[in-house]
Scaffold this motif. Structure first.
Motif, mmCIF file in Angstrom:
data_model
loop_
_atom_site.group_PDB
_atom_site.id
_atom_site.type_symbol
_atom_site.label_atom_id
_atom_site.label_comp_id
_atom_site.label_asym_id
_atom_site.label_seq_id
_atom_site.Cartn_x
_atom_site.Cartn_y
_atom_site.Cartn_z
ATOM 1 N N SER A 25 0.829 -1.211 0.000
ATOM 2 C CA SER A 25 0.000 0.000 0.000
ATOM 3 C C SER A 25 0.862 1.259 0.000
ATOM 4 C CB SER A 25 -0.919 0.027 1.223
ATOM 5 O OG SER A 25 -1.839 -1.027 1.168
ATOM 6 N N SER A 28 2.167 1.899 -3.426
ATOM 7 C CA SER A 28 1.086 2.468 -4.242
ATOM 8 C C SER A 28 0.846 3.933 -3.893
ATOM 9 C CB SER A 28 -0.206 1.683 -4.050
ATOM 10 O OG SER A 28 -0.073 0.385 -4.566
ATOM 11 N N MET A 29 0.890 4.243 -2.607
ATOM 12 C CA MET A 29 0.696 5.631 -2.182
ATOM 13 C C MET A 29 1.751 6.544 -2.796
ATOM 14 S SD MET A 29 -0.221 5.096 1.867
ATOM 15 C CE MET A 29 -0.449 6.842 2.231
ATOM 16 N N GLU A 31 3.544 5.913 -5.537
ATOM 17 C CA GLU A 31 3.314 5.957 -6.984
ATOM 18 C C GLU A 31 2.134 6.861 -7.342
ATOM 19 O OE1 GLU A 31 5.027 1.552 -8.225
ATOM 20 O OE2 GLU A 31 2.879 1.766 -7.793
ATOM 21 N N ASP A 32 1.132 6.935 -6.462
ATOM 22 C CA ASP A 32 -0.061 7.750 -6.700
ATOM 23 C C ASP A 32 0.111 9.192 -6.253
ATOM 24 O OD1 ASP A 32 -1.235 5.453 -7.697
ATOM 25 O OD2 ASP A 32 -2.403 5.052 -5.875
ATOM 26 N N GLY A 33 1.268 9.525 -5.708
ATOM 27 C CA GLY A 33 1.538 10.905 -5.305
ATOM 28 C C GLY A 33 0.812 11.345 -4.046
ATOM 29 N N LYS A 34 0.570 10.415 -3.135
ATOM 30 C CA LYS A 34 -0.098 10.753 -1.869
ATOM 31 C C LYS A 34 0.810 11.647 -1.021
ATOM 32 C CE LYS A 34 -3.713 8.222 -2.678
ATOM 33 N NZ LYS A 34 -4.967 8.810 -3.052
#
Length: 91
Positions: A25, A28-29, A31-34
């Motif tokens: 997770s 992914s965060m 990679e998603d620019g969180k």
């Protein structure tokens, strides 16, 4: 090498699998620019889960394998073993 299992191992595996999911997770965060704060909080949770799994494994090893290797010792000679087990809590 012989199989080596203790009763704590299933719980350790469960904890590590949970940490593995959290780590995915976190990737992914990122990679998603969180936001960095959110990522850092999740990384901290992953670190704590892995550290707790390690601590449990080490303490279990000391409680079972060290005792088995050392064998029964008279009370006056147990001090070093007991002290080692106590200091290992700080790993």
């Amino acid at each position: 090498m012989t199989e080596h299992r203790h009763s704590s191992h299933p719980e350790i595996v469960k904890r590590l699998r949970r940490a593995e999911g959290h780590l995915r997770s976190v990737v992914s965060m990122i990679e998603d620019g969180k936001p960095c704060l959110d990522v850092a909080q999740q990384l901290h949770a992953v670190e704590k889960a892995v550290a707790q799994a390690k601590r449990t494994l080490i303490h279990d090893h000391l409680d079972h394998c060290l005792e088995e290797a050392v064998g029964p010792l008279p009370r006056e000679r147990r001090g070093s073993v007991d002290e080692f087990k106590e200091i290992a809590k700080y790993l």
